[in-house]
Design a protein around this motif. Structure first.
Motif, PDB file in Angstrom:
ATOM      1  N   THR A  26      43.088  34.738  39.645  1.00  0.00           N
ATOM      2  CA  THR A  26      44.385  35.264  39.171  1.00  0.00           C
ATOM      3  C   THR A  26      45.401  34.119  39.136  1.00  0.00           C
ATOM      4  OG1 THR A  26      45.220  35.730  41.385  1.00  0.00           O
ATOM      5  CG2 THR A  26      43.903  37.464  40.349  1.00  0.00           C
ATOM      6  N   PRO A  27      46.486  34.296  38.358  1.00  0.00           N
ATOM      7  CA  PRO A  27      47.530  33.254  38.345  1.00  0.00           C
ATOM      8  C   PRO A  27      48.033  32.905  39.753  1.00  0.00           C
ATOM      9  CG  PRO A  27      47.841  34.712  36.493  1.00  0.00           C
ATOM     10  CD  PRO A  27      46.733  35.311  37.310  1.00  0.00           C
ATOM     11  N   ASP A  28      48.202  33.914  40.612  1.00  0.00           N
ATOM     12  CA  ASP A  28      48.667  33.627  41.983  1.00  0.00           C
ATOM     13  C   ASP A  28      47.638  32.808  42.757  1.00  0.00           C
ATOM     14  OD1 ASP A  28      51.253  34.762  42.197  1.00  0.00           O
ATOM     15  OD2 ASP A  28      50.341  36.751  42.121  1.00  0.00           O
ATOM     16  N   GLU A  29      46.380  33.183  42.628  1.00  0.00           N
ATOM     17  CA  GLU A  29      45.324  32.429  43.336  1.00  0.00           C
ATOM     18  C   GLU A  29      45.231  30.991  42.806  1.00  0.00           C
ATOM     19  OE1 GLU A  29      42.394  36.297  44.134  1.00  0.00           O
ATOM     20  OE2 GLU A  29      41.926  34.890  42.528  1.00  0.00           O
ATOM     21  N   ARG A  50      41.901  32.853  33.477  1.00  0.00           N
ATOM     22  CA  ARG A  50      40.988  34.002  33.437  1.00  0.00           C
ATOM     23  C   ARG A  50      41.809  35.264  33.172  1.00  0.00           C
ATOM     24  NH1 ARG A  50      35.734  32.930  35.846  1.00  0.00           N
ATOM     25  NH2 ARG A  50      35.481  30.669  35.640  1.00  0.00           N
ATOM     26  N   ASP A  51      41.156  36.251  32.529  1.00  0.00           N
ATOM     27  CA  ASP A  51      41.846  37.521  32.304  1.00  0.00           C
ATOM     28  C   ASP A  51      41.681  38.435  33.519  1.00  0.00           C
ATOM     29  OD1 ASP A  51      39.337  38.684  32.186  1.00  0.00           O
ATOM     30  OD2 ASP A  51      39.305  38.848  29.994  1.00  0.00           O
ATOM     31  N   GLU A  52      42.137  39.667  33.389  1.00  0.00           N
ATOM     32  CA  GLU A  52      42.125  40.563  34.557  1.00  0.00           C
ATOM     33  C   GLU A  52      40.725  40.923  35.012  1.00  0.00           C
ATOM     34  OE1 GLU A  52      44.901  43.644  33.590  1.00  0.00           O
ATOM     35  OE2 GLU A  52      46.575  42.265  33.940  1.00  0.00           O
ATOM     36  N   GLY A  54      38.427  38.704  35.040  1.00  0.00           N
ATOM     37  CA  GLY A  54      37.849  37.457  35.561  1.00  0.00           C
ATOM     38  C   GLY A  54      37.144  36.636  34.498  1.00  0.00           C
ATOM     39  N   VAL A  62      48.941  33.997  29.732  1.00  0.00           N
ATOM     40  CA  VAL A  62      48.351  33.785  31.062  1.00  0.00           C
ATOM     41  C   VAL A  62      48.562  32.330  31.502  1.00  0.00           C
ATOM     42  CG1 VAL A  62      46.270  33.994  32.483  1.00  0.00           C
ATOM     43  CG2 VAL A  62      46.641  35.597  30.612  1.00  0.00           C
ATOM     44  N   GLU A  65      52.106  31.938  32.690  1.00  0.00           N
ATOM     45  CA  GLU A  65      52.313  32.465  34.047  1.00  0.00           C
ATOM     46  C   GLU A  65      51.787  31.468  35.096  1.00  0.00           C
ATOM     47  OE1 GLU A  65      50.654  36.408  34.510  1.00  0.00           O
ATOM     48  OE2 GLU A  65      51.246  36.469  36.635  1.00  0.00           O
TER      49      GLU A  65
END
Ligand code: KMH
Ligand code: ZN
Length: 271
Positions: A26-29, A50-52, A54, A62, A65
């Motif tokens: 994820t963007p946060d990870e 990656r999208d939601e 994965g 994305v 972000e």
């Protein structure tokens, strides 16, 4: 010798959580992993979004972000992929360049990529290069085979890229150039004088080629995109763990590690 630029290639397009449970997705990870790699000594992060679900995506949104989240944490150089996954269209692959990042990758030719083909026709290479030039994005020339260096030089000759070029030798992709010390030397000898270069050795070759680069005055790329292991059979805990090892080896060999701003100077970014 110039200070050492360490690139952390955090995610890639091919690795899955099944293969490497610590893969940032994820963007946060990805932003947290970028920050940890920065603290460990990396001055560039090479990013695949990656999208939601994965899966690899080249979505502008994305990447935006991820870029914003990384920039909120540190000044590491953000280098999105324009290689994407083998099945992405060239138009999709080019999307993150519209964010005007300081750098982006530019694959310099077609090669086999495991069971697939990684397509980079001359026309598309020229399109990618000219868009990067228009937007002031420094290309990192991705070299999977020796002939690709000639393709990169041709882009300079045509006025679509500006010398000195920065090369990344990606060695050990199944179906492309192997990752032996001789192969790396062959590549290094073939690039124009004044160029800078880094090496991404795949799998178990990551460490040996990185050590060669430290000694030869090149730069180093490590990370889960290229190698998911710390040792044979032992998965790495994080991308930062792989960066930390390179910093230790560089210190032992007397090569100082560059900060992001020092890397900018070495690469001529923002001149
Ligand atoms: N995933 C590979 C097919 C790049 O990032 O510029 C291409 C790649 C190159 O990873
Ligand atoms: Zn990549």
């Amino acid at each position: 010798m110039e200070k050492l630029i360490i690139t952390a290639a955090l995610t890639g397009a091919e690795v899955t959580r099944d293969l490497q449970p610590n893969l940032p997705i994820t963007p946060d990870e990805i932003a947290q992993e970028a920050y940890d790699a920065y603290k460990a000594g990396a001055s560039i992060v090479h990013i695949h979004a990656r999208d939601e679900e994965g899966n690899p995506t080249q979505s502008f949104e994305v990447y935006r972000e991820i870029k914003e989240k990384i920039e909120a944490k540190c000044n590491i150089i953000f280098q999105p992929s324009t290689g994407g996954a083998v099945w992405h269209s060239p138009e999709d692959r080019l999307q993150p360049v519209e964010l005007k990042p300081e750098m982006a990758t530019l694959s310099c030719g077609t090669c086999n990529f495991g069971p697939d083909v990684f397509m980079n026709s001359e026309g598309y290479m020229e399109k990618f290069a000219s868009r990067m030039k228009e937007l002031g994005v420094k290309p990192e020339m991705e070299i999977f085979e020796r002939g690709m260096i000639e393709n990169a030089k041709k882009l300079v000759k045509k006025g679509l890229a500006v010398a000195p070029l920065h090369f990344d030798f990606v060695l050990g992709v199944p179906g492309a150039c192997p990752a032996t010390p001789e192969d790396l030397l062959h590549m290094v000898k073939a690039i124009p004088e004044g160029s800078t270069w880094t090496v991404a050795g795949l799998g178990r070759h990551e460490l040996s080629l990185a050590t060669m680069a430290i000694l030869l005055g090149g730069h180093v790329r490590v990370g889960f995109e290229d190698n998911i292991y710390y040792n044979k059979g032992q998965l790495a805990n994080s991308n930062a763990q792989l960066v930390e090892r390179i910093v230790r080896i560089a210190n032992e060999l007397g090569r100082e590690v560059a900060t992001p701003d020092e890397a900018r100077k070495i690469l001529g970014i923002g001149r």
